[in-house]
Design a protein around this motif. Structure first.
Motif, short mmCIF file in Angstrom:
data_model
loop_
_atom_site.label_atom_id
_atom_site.label_comp_id
_atom_site.label_asym_id
_atom_site.label_seq_id
_atom_site.Cartn_x
_atom_site.Cartn_y
_atom_site.Cartn_z
N MET A 1 0.83 -1.21 0.00
CA MET A 1 0.00 0.00 0.00
C MET A 1 0.86 1.25 0.00
O MET A 1 0.38 2.33 0.29
CB MET A 1 -0.91 0.00 1.23
N GLN B 1 -5.14 -6.16 -3.76
CA GLN B 1 -4.76 -6.38 -2.37
C GLN B 1 -5.41 -7.62 -1.76
O GLN B 1 -6.63 -7.77 -1.76
CB GLN B 1 -5.17 -5.16 -1.54
N PRO B 2 -4.58 -8.49 -1.20
CA PRO B 2 -5.13 -9.59 -0.41
C PRO B 2 -5.47 -9.05 0.99
O PRO B 2 -5.13 -7.93 1.33
CB PRO B 2 -3.96 -10.56 -0.32
N PHE B 3 -6.12 -9.88 1.80
CA PHE B 3 -6.29 -9.53 3.21
C PHE B 3 -4.94 -9.66 3.91
O PHE B 3 -4.08 -10.44 3.46
CB PHE B 3 -7.31 -10.45 3.87
N GLY B 4 -4.76 -8.91 4.98
CA GLY B 4 -3.50 -9.01 5.72
C GLY B 4 -3.74 -8.92 7.21
O GLY B 4 -4.77 -8.43 7.67
N GLU C 1 -8.93 -11.59 -2.79
CA GLU C 1 -9.45 -11.51 -1.41
C GLU C 1 -9.55 -12.89 -0.75
O GLU C 1 -9.81 -13.00 0.44
CB GLU C 1 -10.84 -10.84 -1.37
N VAL D 1 3.74 -6.89 4.23
CA VAL D 1 2.29 -6.95 4.09
C VAL D 1 1.69 -5.59 3.74
O VAL D 1 0.62 -5.51 3.14
CB VAL D 1 1.65 -7.55 5.36
N HIS D 2 2.39 -4.51 4.12
CA HIS D 2 1.89 -3.17 3.80
C HIS D 2 2.42 -2.65 2.47
O HIS D 2 2.02 -1.60 2.01
CB HIS D 2 2.30 -2.16 4.89
N ALA E 1 -4.93 -14.45 2.42
CA ALA E 1 -4.56 -13.59 3.54
C ALA E 1 -3.07 -13.77 3.81
O ALA E 1 -2.56 -14.88 3.83
CB ALA E 1 -5.36 -13.95 4.78
#
Ligand SMILES: Cc1ncc(C[n+]2csc(CCOP(=O)(O)OP(=O)(O)O)c2C)c(N)n1
Ligand code: SF4
Ligand SMILES: [Mg+2]
Lengths: 291, 563
Positions: A1, A63-66, A41, A56-57, A44
């Motif tokens: 992100m 974007q997957p879940f994190g 999605e 993860v960021h 994760a």
């Protein structure tokens, strides 16, 4: 992100090995997503604490879940997630300190359960985020801020540890081999059971091992990292152990347990099918206590 | 006629003294009596002093009873260490194979083991003792025979022989009692009941309450006195989409629970003090990342390994603040098995509603107590579900000043659930203004937990008594007696110890003095009340045993006089 919050987003140092791992994971997830025609999605990423966990960021694209939790606990978090949601693809991203020091107690249980997740360990032989203390994989005699006389404790050999703990699928890779690493992660995710992709991911700031791993032909320095020979049989435990105990860092699929791998959630489903346990409602259970 | 019969079976661990008390209570409950059990035993499998106590009454009961009508002593140690609790006129039944009581006034030597062996039914020695006690107390033996018939008719080949043998054993004990001529004031006849009653233990009630609220997943690590919840769930939490697992430590339990709560499920674990300490960091993660989950802490004596099988109320501060940093974890502390059912259901619902961790705080004496209660109706238990994201706000997981929609993995709204300080979309940031906003957001979420109720009686009085948790029973019994004697004292009680109901706090602040009976050294709850502006003072006890009503009553009187 990282693109969205340039003001305060975490940054890796230039040349950090974790960049390569990030791209490899993006490629692996994208490929798996397409192959299984599942939205991203459905994945994760459970991250440990360290420079490595910040991956993860940093992921770009879909974007997957994190879940970015606490130091050393990515594996048990993944255990709770995957056990309750076997439909999710779960990967763990962790560092050598996170995975092999504070979190080491969690490797054995997931191996024995054969939890169907993939752990990607970014091994830089140092605690990066806390600025350069010795980790279990720091070489003997290396001077760090906590090893004033050079490291006195023996170096841990993670691949040996994984084999000893009963991990069924073990890959050893290098962050600079992005494409191969991406494929290795994807294949590890396809393995139905607990898999570890152990990645040499050098820390350019506190423990730059690029030269060591790659060697230098001109200076006559042998590379530490060496591809696993073509004729290695990954289902041969003793052969895998011999390679893990060797001086060099092997590159490739080290071990894949022989026979069918039945992951934890399947074992449970099969056991339930076999034993057909009694299922009572709350109402029935209360009624069974009637005076 | 007597309203109460209190029997204590004392001996060594492994001799079935706890089982004896429970069997006696079950039989009496079946006969229509109100019952309540309490036991204490060492943290070892065989040996060490242990006792089980059953209180049997024609009226509803609040405590195990201060004094014994009958002491069943298996050995000299058990006799020596329990006889001072025998009330005047009480009877001792002792194992005369083991020892003799020299000055045996009101004592009956009964070699129950030998009698059972000789009758060819070596397992029936407890039943022989029950027969003797029942006879002495004038309990209707036919009702117990009925109980024995039901209990051992299990559809197996040998049933009839076992039933017959046990009835014979019961009568054998009764005959010995009759021969001794030792009699108690006869117990009043059992009341009749319109409602369906069940005999339930606290841990079962807590598990079933959580299940009634739709619990889906339970992961735990064995520890006394919380293991029973884990094994109950292993046996009974079943059905599509459920999961029960044994973790490798409490650190793994809480971390896996965070993963399970994040996955969208209603989740719970059970532990005791040492495990709660290990869960501190993980509970902080659940608070910070806003993950619904419930931790049942069954308190035992602490610190460290402490008193693993004894009761104490010394984890309250830890429960509210289990980890480092700014947090205030909601805590519901039931006072008896019946409340444990509803408290557990509420804990699950609270965790879903405010999206964070909740602690169900019970204790050894409640978890292990068997008591008759009116059967709760699970269909009246509400099932709250977290507000789920529909993807409308993209990945703004932590947006706004209070609860926001929860994206369920696999569905829309992918985000990073973050234990580091973060902004509205879950990105890590250390900016002061964002930390201020998010800290306030997490505390503001507690405001939705405003449905906590409380009890208040004689609320005009300047002085009130307000126990919490398992001290409710003794506190209430003491208050009942004082009130009946004309002492002007108020009664307050709530199981919602954090956040406390606002209306309750408002009332308490007007009191001259609020006396808080609690089983810890520090006076943890009164300290919390003082922080909230209530003039509260504790009446403490830290023996590993619950309060006796007589002690509590006289202490309350003293405090009222010397205030
Ligand atoms: C319980 C706890 N102890 C210590 C720390 C501090 N800490 C943060 S990251 C880290 C080590 C990270 O090393 P590694 O896992 O190798 O990650 P890297 O930064 O090298 O990628 C430590 C000790 C912490 N966050 N939590
Ligand atoms: S300190 Fe090392 S591990 Fe951390 S970002 Fe910099 S180079 Fe990478
Ligand atoms: Mg490291």
């Amino acid at each position: 992100m990282s693109k969205r919050n340039p003001v305060y987003d975490f940054k890796w140092c230039p040349g950090c090995g974790d960049f390569g791992v990030k791209v490899a994971i993006e490629q692996a997830l994208a490929k798996r997503s397409v192959e299984r025609s599942e939205p991203i999605e459905k994945t994760a990423v459970v991250a440990g604490i360290g420079c490595s966990g910040n991956l993860v960021h940093m992921q770009e694209g879909p974007q997957p879940f994190g879940l970015h939790g606490i130091h050393g606990r990515a594996l048990p978090i993944a255990y709770g997630l995957k056990s309750n949601r076997p439909d999710m693809n779960v990967i763990v991203v962790s560092g050598d300190g996170d995975f092999l020091s504070i979190g080491a107690e969690h490797i054995g249980p997931q191996a024995r359960r054969n939890l169907d997740i993939t752990a990607v360990v970014m091994d830089n032989g140092i605690y990066g985020l806390t600025k350069g203390q010795a980790s279990p994989t720091t070489e003997l005699e290396v001077v760090t801020s906590t090893t004033r006389y050079g490291k006195l404790d023996d170096k841990m050999h993670p691949l040996e540890v994984y084999l000893g703990l009963g991990v069924g699928y073990i890959v050893s890779e290098m962050s600079s081999r992005v494409k191969q690493l991406g494929e290795a992660i994807k294949e590890a995710m396809d393995y139905p059971g607990f898999s570890i992709v152990h990645v040499q991911s050098p820390c350019t700031t506190y423990n730059d091992t690029y030269a060591l791993l790659k060697g230098d032909e001109k200076k006559g320095i042998e590379p530490l990292a060496k591809p696993i020979s073509e004729d290695h049989d990954p289902s041969d435990f003793m052969a895998a152990m011999a390679i893990a105990k060797g001086r060099s860092v092997p590159i490739g699929l080290l071990y894949k347990r022989a026979g069918e791998s039945v992951p934890a959630h399947e074992r449970l489903a099969q056991a339930k099918e076999r034993t057909k346990p009694r299922e009572s409602s709350v109402q029935q259970l209360l009624a069974s206590m009637t005076i | 006629m007597s309203k109460n019969l209190v029997v204590r079976f004392a001996g060594e661990g492994g001799q079935g003294v706890v089982g004896g008390a429970e069997l006696m209570a079950s039989a009496a409950a079946q006969g229509g009596y109100h019952v309540l059990t309490f036991s204490t035993y060492p943290s070892q499998i065989k040996g060490g002093p242990a006792w089980g106590q059953a209180r049997i009454s024609s009226e509803p009961v609040l405590t195990p009873g201060d004094y014994l009508d009958v002491l069943v002593a298996q050995n000299r140690y058990a006799y020596d260490h329990n006889v001072e609790e025998l009330r005047e006129g009480g009877i001792v039944v002792y194992n005369s194979e083991e020892f003799e009581i020299e000055d045996a006034g009101r004592a009956l030597g009964l070699p129950a083991d030998k009698m059972a062996r000789e009758a060819g039914n070596p397992l029936a020695s407890t039943i022989i003792l029950i027969g003797a006690v029942a006879k002495m107390a004038g309990v209707d033996l036919a009702a117990i025979e009925d109980f024995i018939t039901k209990r051992w008719t299990r559809g197996r080949a040998g049933d009839a022989a076992i039933v017959e043998g046990n009835i014979a054993a019961l009568r054998m004990g009764a005959v010995e009692a009759e021969k001794s001529g030792l009699m108690l004031e006869a117990l009043e006849a059992a009341p009749t009941h319109a409602e369906t009653r069940i005999l339930i233990r606290g841990f079962e009630a807590a598990c079933l309450g959580a299940m009634a609220a739709g619990l889906e997943s339970f992961i735990g690590y064995p520890i006394s006195p919380a293991t029973t919840m884990l094994t109950f769930m292993e046996a009974n939490l079943a059905g599509e989409g459920t999961f029960v697992g044994q973790a490798s430590s409490e650190i793994e339990s809480i971390a896996s629970l965070v993963g399970a709560g994040f996955s969208g499920k209603r989740v719970m674990t059970s532990t005791a003090g040492p495990g709660l300490s290990l869960m501190g960091e993980g509970l902080g993660l659940a608070w910070m990342a806003e993950i619904p989950l419930v931790v049942a802490d069954v308190q035992r004596g602490g610190p460290a390994t402490g008193l693993p099988t004894k009761t104490e109320q010394s984890d309250l501060i830890s429960a509210i603040n289990p980890g480092h940093g700014d947090m205030s974890v909601p805590v519901i502390a039931p006072g008896d098995p019946e409340e444990a059912f509803f408290a557990a259901a509420k804990a699950v619902n609270w965790s879903e509603r405010y999206q964070g961790p909740v602690i169900l705080l019970t204790e050894a004496s409640i978890a292990e107590r068997a008591q008759d209660i009116v059967m709760p109706d699970p269909s009246t238990v509400s099932r709250e579900t977290r507000v789920v994201s529909t993807g409308a706000v993209g990945n703004l997981r932590y947006d706004g000043d209070t609860i926001s929609p929860f994206p369920v993995p696999g569905g829309p709204g992918a985000y990073v659930a973050n234990g580091s300080a973060h902004d509205g979309q879950g990105d890590t940031t250390h900016l002061p203004e964002v930390h201020v906003k998010m800290t306030e957001r997490r505390f503001a979420k507690l405001k939705v937990l405003n449905d906590g109720t409380f009890e208040a009686e004689n609320s005009g009085a300047e002085i009130a008594v307000m126990p919490w948790g398992g001290s409710k029973g003794a506190g209430r019994a003491a208050w009942n007696e004082l009130h009946a004697e004309g002492v002007n004292i108020g009664w307050y009680y709530t199981m919602y110890v954090n956040p406390l109901p606002e209306a309750l706090l408002a009332e308490l602040r007007t009191k001259k003095l609020v006396l808080v009976p609690e089983l810890n050294y520090l006076g943890q709850f009164s300290g919390i009340l003082r922080q909230q502006g209530v003039n509260a003072r504790s009446i403490t006890q830290y023996t590993g045993l619950p309060f006796k009503v007589t002690d509590l009553k006289s202490e309350i009187r003293d405090r009222m006089e010397s205030k």
